[in-house]
Design a protein around this motif. Structure first.
Motif, mmCIF file in Angstrom:
data_model
loop_
_atom_site.group_PDB
_atom_site.id
_atom_site.type_symbol
_atom_site.label_atom_id
_atom_site.label_comp_id
_atom_site.label_asym_id
_atom_site.label_seq_id
_atom_site.Cartn_x
_atom_site.Cartn_y
_atom_site.Cartn_z
ATOM 1 N N LEU A 104 12.772 -0.475 -2.575
ATOM 2 C CA LEU A 104 11.786 -1.394 -2.006
ATOM 3 C C LEU A 104 12.280 -2.836 -2.098
ATOM 4 C CD1 LEU A 104 10.164 1.228 -2.779
ATOM 5 C CD2 LEU A 104 8.213 -0.263 -3.071
ATOM 6 N N SER A 105 12.104 -3.572 -1.007
ATOM 7 C CA SER A 105 12.465 -4.989 -1.031
ATOM 8 C C SER A 105 11.230 -5.887 -1.101
ATOM 9 C CB SER A 105 13.316 -5.354 0.193
ATOM 10 O OG SER A 105 12.605 -5.105 1.394
ATOM 11 N N ALA A 106 10.050 -5.313 -0.838
ATOM 12 C CA ALA A 106 8.805 -6.087 -0.886
ATOM 13 C C ALA A 106 7.692 -5.206 -1.454
ATOM 14 C CB ALA A 106 8.451 -6.589 0.513
ATOM 15 N N PRO A 107 7.721 -4.965 -2.777
ATOM 16 C CA PRO A 107 6.749 -4.047 -3.390
ATOM 17 C C PRO A 107 5.290 -4.409 -3.126
ATOM 18 C CG PRO A 107 8.475 -4.621 -4.958
ATOM 19 C CD PRO A 107 8.674 -5.492 -3.756
ATOM 20 N N ALA A 108 4.993 -5.675 -2.874
ATOM 21 C CA ALA A 108 3.611 -6.084 -2.610
ATOM 22 C C ALA A 108 3.053 -5.414 -1.353
ATOM 23 C CB ALA A 108 3.531 -7.605 -2.486
ATOM 24 N N GLU A 109 3.928 -4.943 -0.461
ATOM 25 C CA GLU A 109 3.460 -4.249 0.754
ATOM 26 C C GLU A 109 2.683 -2.975 0.414
ATOM 27 O OE1 GLU A 109 7.004 -5.646 3.840
ATOM 28 O OE2 GLU A 109 7.133 -3.697 2.872
ATOM 29 N N LEU A 110 2.929 -2.414 -0.754
ATOM 30 C CA LEU A 110 2.200 -1.209 -1.171
ATOM 31 C C LEU A 110 0.690 -1.460 -1.220
ATOM 32 C CD1 LEU A 110 4.569 -0.046 -4.029
ATOM 33 C CD2 LEU A 110 4.199 1.147 -1.853
ATOM 34 N N ASP A 111 0.304 -2.706 -1.481
ATOM 35 C CA ASP A 111 -1.112 -3.053 -1.570
ATOM 36 C C ASP A 111 -1.833 -2.871 -0.234
ATOM 37 O OD1 ASP A 111 -0.613 -3.698 -4.203
ATOM 38 O OD2 ASP A 111 -0.491 -5.857 -3.835
ATOM 39 N N GLN A 112 -1.083 -2.840 0.874
ATOM 40 C CA GLN A 112 -1.673 -2.680 2.204
ATOM 41 C C GLN A 112 -1.904 -1.201 2.549
ATOM 42 O OE1 GLN A 112 0.930 -4.708 4.994
ATOM 43 N NE2 GLN A 112 1.335 -6.287 3.484
ATOM 44 N N LEU A 113 -1.409 -0.297 1.708
ATOM 45 C CA LEU A 113 -1.505 1.131 1.982
ATOM 46 C C LEU A 113 -2.684 1.759 1.244
ATOM 47 C CD1 LEU A 113 2.309 1.956 1.680
ATOM 48 C CD2 LEU A 113 1.014 1.278 3.716
ATOM 49 N N MET A 114 -3.050 2.978 1.659
ATOM 50 C CA MET A 114 -4.194 3.675 1.078
ATOM 51 C C MET A 114 -3.775 4.558 -0.102
ATOM 52 S SD MET A 114 -6.059 4.984 4.582
ATOM 53 C CE MET A 114 -4.573 5.251 5.547
ATOM 54 N N ASP A 115 -4.693 4.715 -1.065
ATOM 55 C CA ASP A 115 -4.480 5.711 -2.104
ATOM 56 C C ASP A 115 -4.975 7.059 -1.561
ATOM 57 O OD1 ASP A 115 -7.289 5.708 -2.307
ATOM 58 O OD2 ASP A 115 -7.296 4.682 -4.235
ATOM 59 N N ARG A 116 -4.853 8.130 -2.337
ATOM 60 C CA ARG A 116 -5.207 9.476 -1.854
ATOM 61 C C ARG A 116 -6.666 9.557 -1.412
ATOM 62 N NH1 ARG A 116 -3.127 14.001 0.339
ATOM 63 N NH2 ARG A 116 -1.492 14.119 -1.204
ATOM 64 N N ALA A 117 -7.584 9.004 -2.194
ATOM 65 C CA ALA A 117 -9.009 9.090 -1.854
ATOM 66 C C ALA A 117 -9.299 8.373 -0.537
ATOM 67 C CB ALA A 117 -9.860 8.510 -2.983
ATOM 68 N N ALA A 118 -8.734 7.194 -0.361
ATOM 69 C CA ALA A 118 -8.947 6.442 0.876
ATOM 70 C C ALA A 118 -8.316 7.162 2.067
ATOM 71 C CB ALA A 118 -8.371 5.032 0.744
ATOM 72 N N TYR A 119 -7.128 7.750 1.866
ATOM 73 C CA TYR A 119 -6.473 8.482 2.956
ATOM 74 C C TYR A 119 -7.279 9.725 3.331
ATOM 75 C CZ TYR A 119 -3.186 11.149 5.718
ATOM 76 O OH TYR A 119 -2.604 11.880 6.735
ATOM 77 N N ASP A 120 -7.752 10.466 2.337
ATOM 78 C CA ASP A 120 -8.552 11.663 2.617
ATOM 79 C C ASP A 120 -9.814 11.294 3.399
ATOM 80 O OD1 ASP A 120 -6.658 13.249 1.370
ATOM 81 O OD2 ASP A 120 -7.815 13.512 -0.483
#
Length: 124
Positions: A101-117
């Motif tokens: 990863l070159s920009a780990p903060a981008e992970l904050d824009q993604l969903m966790d399992r509960a949000a994805y489900d």
């Protein structure tokens, strides 16, 4: 290990600064029988949202987008010989590529399992 998901049905499992990327069970069901996978080459630099890999099924060809920015460290060569692994083990053995990863903060824009489900449930 942290797992995050995109609205395009990619997952990324992150440990430290390393990520492993694939497509979700929902995506493989939507595609049907997978007949071809082209993972990215090691050394390729990806920006979040870039086309990273190609997956083809009996129904359609589809792009796999990079959930985060980074440099590819390894493509899953096993998928070239066994593309059906994507149908059998989409969120485990059938990972598409690994990256630093070159920009780990981008992970904050993604969903966790509960949000994805919840997101997927809203698509049905």
């Amino acid at each position: 290990m942290t797992t995050r998901f995109t609205k395009d049905h990619e997952w990324i499992k992150v440990e430290g600064s390393a990520g492993t990327v694939g497509i979700t069970d929902y995506a493989q069901h939507a595609l049907g029988d997978i007949v071809f996978v082209e993972p990215p080459e090691a050394g390729r630099v990806l920006k979040q949202g870039d086309d990273a890999a190609v997956v083809e099924s009996v129904k359609a060809a589809s792009e796999v987008y990079s959930p985060v920015s980074g440099t590819v460290t390894e493509g899953n060569a096993a998928l070239a010989d066994q593309p059906a692994l994507v149908n059998e083990s989409p969120e485990d053995q059938a990972w598409f590529y690994k990256l630093t990863l070159s920009a780990p903060a981008e992970l904050d824009q993604l969903m966790d399992r509960a949000a994805y489900d919840a997101y997927v449930k809203g698509l049905e």
